[in-house]
Motif scaffolding. Structure first.
Motif, mmCIF file in Angstrom:
data_model
loop_
_atom_site.group_PDB
_atom_site.id
_atom_site.type_symbol
_atom_site.label_atom_id
_atom_site.label_comp_id
_atom_site.label_asym_id
_atom_site.label_seq_id
_atom_site.Cartn_x
_atom_site.Cartn_y
_atom_site.Cartn_z
ATOM 1 N N PRO A 105 -14.385 -39.805 -20.875
ATOM 2 C CA PRO A 105 -15.450 -39.285 -20.025
ATOM 3 C C PRO A 105 -16.670 -38.796 -20.793
ATOM 4 O O PRO A 105 -17.623 -38.328 -20.199
ATOM 5 N N ASP A 106 -16.643 -38.917 -22.119
ATOM 6 C CA ASP A 106 -17.766 -38.484 -22.951
ATOM 7 C C ASP A 106 -17.917 -39.494 -24.089
ATOM 8 O O ASP A 106 -16.924 -39.886 -24.708
ATOM 9 N N PRO A 107 -19.150 -39.923 -24.393
ATOM 10 C CA PRO A 107 -19.340 -40.916 -25.454
ATOM 11 C C PRO A 107 -18.969 -40.409 -26.848
ATOM 12 O O PRO A 107 -18.752 -41.210 -27.757
ATOM 13 N N GLY A 108 -18.862 -39.098 -27.032
ATOM 14 C CA GLY A 108 -18.499 -38.540 -28.328
ATOM 15 C C GLY A 108 -17.010 -38.500 -28.588
ATOM 16 O O GLY A 108 -16.577 -38.081 -29.658
ATOM 17 N N ILE A 109 -16.206 -38.924 -27.617
ATOM 18 C CA ILE A 109 -14.749 -38.906 -27.755
ATOM 19 C C ILE A 109 -14.247 -40.272 -28.192
ATOM 20 O O ILE A 109 -14.603 -41.284 -27.602
ATOM 21 N N GLU A 110 -13.409 -40.296 -29.231
ATOM 22 C CA GLU A 110 -12.739 -41.524 -29.655
ATOM 23 C C GLU A 110 -11.301 -41.471 -29.130
ATOM 24 O O GLU A 110 -10.535 -40.580 -29.518
#
Length: 197
Positions: A105-110
């Motif tokens: 849900p967040d582009p900063g999460i891998e």
């Protein structure tokens, strides 16, 4: 080589969360003691472990002292999402281990669906600061042999039951650690740092 550091708050009886696994520091059912001296200690010694909104409120910016990467399990990550925080640590590389989440849900999460042990071994070979394992107990149990250092924030409380420090299913496997640092807060929390022997 980078170290995997389990930096975690734990009760005197060995639990990191209550029986439902929700964040014990947030929401209407919060029961974990977070005192001013505790926050000040984190801000001074471990500023990168404070969530983004807390860092903003305290005027903290820049790189952290110890970690540039944080890893957590799916259930621990979901605690933040349930509170409307899709990336609590946008200032760190943020990996979430999950086989059920297919999109973050967040582009900063891998998102990582691979074996956590193999992934952590690869991360350790990369350049950078240490890797922060922030939870949960099940992931810590799976990574038990890979944990190089423990930073235990020992809370002055017992809770009776809940999520154990290393999860439910870890086999008998003694490991020994040496105390390398300790700090006692006036409010009662003790920060204990241990290195694996």
């Amino acid at each position: 080589m980078r170290k995997l550091v389990y930096f975690i708050a734990v009760s005197l009886d060995g639990y990191i969360a209550g029986p439902d696994g929700s964040d014990p520091t947030a929401g209407p059912d919060a029961f974990w003691p977070i005192e001013q001296d505790y926050i000040e200690h984190l801000a001074a010694r471990y500023p990168e472990t404070l969530p983004g909104p807390a860092r903003d409120a305290l005027g903290i910016s820049g790189d952290g002292a110890h970690f540039d990467t944080v890893i957590e399990g799916r259930r621990t990550y979901q605690n933040g999402v349930d509170q409307g925080v899709t990336n609590a640590w946008p200032h760190l590389r943020h990996l979430v281990f999950s086989r059920s989440l297919t999109t973050a849900p967040d582009p900063g999460i891998e998102l990582v669906a691979d074996d956590p042990v193999a992934t952590v071994r690869e991360l350790k070979q990369e350049d950078g600061k240490d890797i922060w394992l922030c939870g949960g107990g099940e992931l810590a149990g799976a990574l038990y042999a890979e944990i190089d250092q423990l930073v235990v924030k020992l809370a002055p409380m017992t809770i009776g039951s809940g999520t154990p420090l290393f999860g439910q299913k870890r086999p008998f496997d003694p490991a020994y650690f040496t105390v390398t640092d300790s700090t006692i807060m006036d409010s009662g929390t003790i920060f204990l740092t241990y290195a694996r022997k």
